[in-house]
Design a protein around this motif. Structure first.
Motif, short mmCIF file in Angstrom:
data_model
loop_
_atom_site.label_atom_id
_atom_site.label_comp_id
_atom_site.label_asym_id
_atom_site.label_seq_id
_atom_site.Cartn_x
_atom_site.Cartn_y
_atom_site.Cartn_z
N LEU A 72 0.83 -1.21 0.00
CA LEU A 72 0.00 0.00 0.00
C LEU A 72 0.87 1.26 0.00
N THR A 73 1.94 1.24 0.77
CA THR A 73 2.85 2.39 0.82
C THR A 73 3.52 2.60 -0.54
N THR A 74 3.95 1.51 -1.17
CA THR A 74 4.58 1.60 -2.48
C THR A 74 3.61 2.15 -3.52
N GLY A 76 1.31 4.21 -2.89
CA GLY A 76 0.91 5.57 -2.52
C GLY A 76 -0.46 5.64 -1.91
N ILE A 77 -0.92 4.56 -1.33
CA ILE A 77 -2.24 4.50 -0.71
C ILE A 77 -2.07 4.50 0.80
N ALA A 78 -2.59 5.53 1.43
CA ALA A 78 -2.50 5.62 2.89
C ALA A 78 -3.78 5.06 3.50
N PRO A 79 -3.68 3.96 4.25
CA PRO A 79 -4.89 3.41 4.86
C PRO A 79 -5.45 4.36 5.91
N LEU A 80 -6.75 4.48 5.93
CA LEU A 80 -7.43 5.28 6.95
C LEU A 80 -7.59 4.45 8.21
N TRP A 104 -2.02 -6.99 -7.69
CA TRP A 104 -2.97 -5.99 -8.18
C TRP A 104 -2.56 -4.60 -7.74
N LEU A 105 -2.11 -4.49 -6.49
CA LEU A 105 -1.68 -3.18 -5.99
C LEU A 105 -0.45 -2.68 -6.73
N ASN A 106 0.48 -3.58 -7.03
CA ASN A 106 1.69 -3.18 -7.75
C ASN A 106 1.40 -2.75 -9.18
N HIS A 107 0.40 -3.35 -9.80
CA HIS A 107 0.05 -2.97 -11.16
C HIS A 107 -0.82 -1.70 -11.19
N ALA A 108 -1.33 -1.30 -10.03
CA ALA A 108 -2.15 -0.09 -9.96
C ALA A 108 -1.31 1.17 -10.08
N LEU A 109 0.02 1.03 -9.97
CA LEU A 109 0.90 2.18 -10.09
C LEU A 109 0.80 2.72 -11.46
#
Length: 109
Positions: A72-74, A76-80, A104-109
């Motif tokens: 998530l940090t990579t 750029g998504i900051a969890p609430l 999926w998160l890595n490809h979202a970049l």
């Protein structure tokens, strides 16, 4: 482009934030410190000793939680704060599902 004048006036016209090497005679020269950022009461911490490291294995859910936070940090998504329950639930899933989630998160970049 503007040409600088020569002499003492040119040094005073330089912005000290853009040209930190320009020395202004009215200000005393500061003594250099380690990296230039340490105060007189600061001290450097010693390097960690690998032999004193605890050899406790992480619970798989804790390992997945750390990996998910890193992904998530990579991305750029900051969890609430309310997202922590969802993160905890996602970390209870198996490794293959968790690997797909990180992919999926890595490809979202």
């Amino acid at each position: 482009m503007q040409a600088f004048t020569t002499g003492h006036a040119a040094i005073q016209d330089l912005d000290p934030y853009r040209f930190p090497a320009a020395r202004i005679e009215e200000e005393p020269e500061m003594a250099p410190t380690v990296v230039g950022l340490m105060d007189h009461d600061d001290y450097l911490l010693p390097a960690p000793d690998p032999t004193t490291r605890l050899s406790m294995p992480l619970d798989p859910a804790d390992r997945r939680r750390l990996e998910l936070h890193a992904a998530l940090t990579t991305a750029g998504i900051a969890p609430l704060p309310g997202d922590l329950d969802a993160i905890k639930a996602l970390c209870q899933l198996d490794d293959s599902t968790h690997a797909a989630l990180r992919r999926w998160l890595n490809h979202a970049l």
